[in-house]
Enzyme design. Sequence first.
Site, PDB file in Angstrom:
ATOM      1  CD  GLU A   1      -1.648  -2.378   1.754  1.00 37.58           C
ATOM      2  OE1 GLU A   1      -2.522  -3.259   1.888  1.00 37.58           O
ATOM      3  OE2 GLU A   1      -0.437  -2.549   2.087  1.00 37.58           O
TER       4      GLU A   1
ATOM      5  CG  PHE B   1      22.932  11.443   0.799  1.00 40.95           C
ATOM      6  CD1 PHE B   1      23.372  12.300  -0.193  1.00 40.95           C
ATOM      7  CD2 PHE B   1      22.355  12.002   1.927  1.00 40.95           C
ATOM      8  CE1 PHE B   1      23.244  13.666  -0.073  1.00 40.95           C
ATOM      9  CE2 PHE B   1      22.212  13.374   2.063  1.00 40.95           C
ATOM     10  CZ  PHE B   1      22.662  14.207   1.062  1.00 40.95           C
TER      11      PHE B   1
ATOM     12  CB  VAL C   1      15.510  10.087  -0.791  1.00 38.91           C
ATOM     13  CG1 VAL C   1      16.396  10.507   0.366  1.00 38.91           C
ATOM     14  CG2 VAL C   1      14.349  11.059  -0.932  1.00 38.91           C
TER      15      VAL C   1
ATOM     16  CG  PHE D   1      -7.986 -10.133  13.284  1.00 34.59           C
ATOM     17  CD1 PHE D   1      -6.715 -10.562  13.632  1.00 34.59           C
ATOM     18  CD2 PHE D   1      -8.354 -10.143  11.947  1.00 34.59           C
ATOM     19  CE1 PHE D   1      -5.824 -10.999  12.671  1.00 34.59           C
ATOM     20  CE2 PHE D   1      -7.470 -10.592  10.966  1.00 34.59           C
ATOM     21  CZ  PHE D   1      -6.194 -11.016  11.333  1.00 34.59           C
ATOM     22  CD  GLN D   2      -6.194  -7.587   9.602  1.00 35.87           C
ATOM     23  OE1 GLN D   2      -7.272  -7.372   9.040  1.00 35.87           O
ATOM     24  NE2 GLN D   2      -5.124  -8.013   8.950  1.00 35.87           N
TER      25      GLN D   2
END
Length: 573
Positions: free
Chosen positions: A50, A466, A381, A112-113
């Site tokens: 996601e 970096f 980045v 749950f969750q």
Amino acid sequence: MTKKVADLLVDVLADAGVRRIYGVVGDSLNGITDSIRKKKNIDWVHVRNEETGAFAAGAEAHLTGTLAVCAGSCGPGNMHLINGLYDCQRNRVPVLAIAAHIPSREIGSGYFQETDPKHIFAQCSHYCELVSDPEQMPRVLETAIQTAISKRGVSVIVLPGDVALKDAVQGPRVRFHEPKSSVCPSDEELNVLAELLNRAEKVTILGGAGCAGAHAELIEVAGKLQAPIVHALRGKEFIEYDNPFDVGLTGLLGFSSGYHAMMNCEVLLMLGTDFPYRDFYPKDATTVQIDVRGEHLGRRSKLDFGFIGDTKTTLRALLPKLEQNAHQQHLKDSVEHYRKTRKGLDDLATGNSNKAPIHPQYVARVIDKLAADDAIFSCDVGTPVIWSARYLTMNGKRRLLGSFNHGSMANAMPQAIGAQAAYPGRQVISLSGDGGFSMLMGDVITLKQQKLPVKVIIFKNESLAFVELEQKASGFLEFATDLQSPDFAKIAEGAGLLGLTARTPDQVEPMIAQALKHDGPAVVEVFVSRQELAMPPTITLEQAKGFSLFMLKAVLNGRGDEIIDLARVNLLR
């Protein structure tokens, strides 16, 4: 057939111009995904994480200027969205996140969750609301959409899976239009600004993303003021091209010429930028800031004059009040400084042998040379963003994406997914680090599954390079930055993509050219020098002390070979 809340949500999004939703399916999203399956008026872009979906939605919103949508199932699915949504919020792009929730009757029971999405998303959104009753829809959804569009940021709809399957009570209420309002300082304020600028001999302009759409006005004002134009990184794609006043970037990624032009001016005119690095602002110049968001005025440096207005409207109104500046020396000096700086940077981008190491500057220069005139670039980045900032050439048609405000690793390939989904006919190139790529590497599979012909160029130095530079500049021996990176080309091949490898400079251009011509997604891993130094425009005394301390520590710890390697890579070209 009775319309469900999920059906209503999909219809409202389609009416708002949404064409796709990025996400991972889950039971709490079943009502919505089933509605998408049946209606076929919105595509579901199946990503593997996601977080990738949120980055992809942000890229689409950035490029199109219109609303983009991502979704996550309850609990962990929501949590994975957060980093990408922070990036969207800080980049000020209109994104709606659908955060599915546990069954409404179980909220507050430790189910749950279970998480608390309203608290989770509070800091990375302008609007976040729970839909607990069908009568709230579509009003809450429409408010979320309007907020994301008008405030240019993130809105979140929290929707329990059982509520999505209930009968809808009412239909759409709002027609959505992108606001096209203009904001300008008062005539009295413009007179004060014009008087100040007309008196000054040495004016420097610092422009940012707020200069989008105002290129002609910006160039005309610079001509009147004989002002060199420095740009922040988010302003590069809007300012750099067809610009005789361009003197490059400033900041940690920038050029000494941009720093020089700002430090030697009498008046610094900031346009549409919230450039964050205070050490790069002049201490003695009169500072003027124009921004459409009043809360940004004076956030970064001392401010003598602050005006609320969008760049295009304000410059148009200001131009008739400006006199032609007869003093040209500041501009001439700044442009000449930039010419020398640019030559020095270009001299580093060489690769004319069949022996390692490959300088990353050369890789970026080859990408710039071979890329299409309307290519869309995304950059990770870390060191890839440095080489993108310094070697990718903008021309008014090319676009540049990155996590320039939030500074998240692993943004480049996910943003490329959103760019390619939104513009299937354009060339999309991800400049990835091996650290960033490997962090969300699973979504290389998405490129194949969704038939997205993204080209991923991996700068493979087997380190978090970096971070190593930051450690050395602070006097630390590098630690925990090693990457035991796999053969990315073989991984790409295993996923059904074209996988290529360049180990010597003479292989770089042929491999990248082959990838760009390939009809489908491709990954090119390029073995670049780990010890490449990316010098900032200026070096503080603390940084000089830190680097000297690093060299002393390296010798005392029996790691003097690192110093020899640094010299070999950066001096003995």
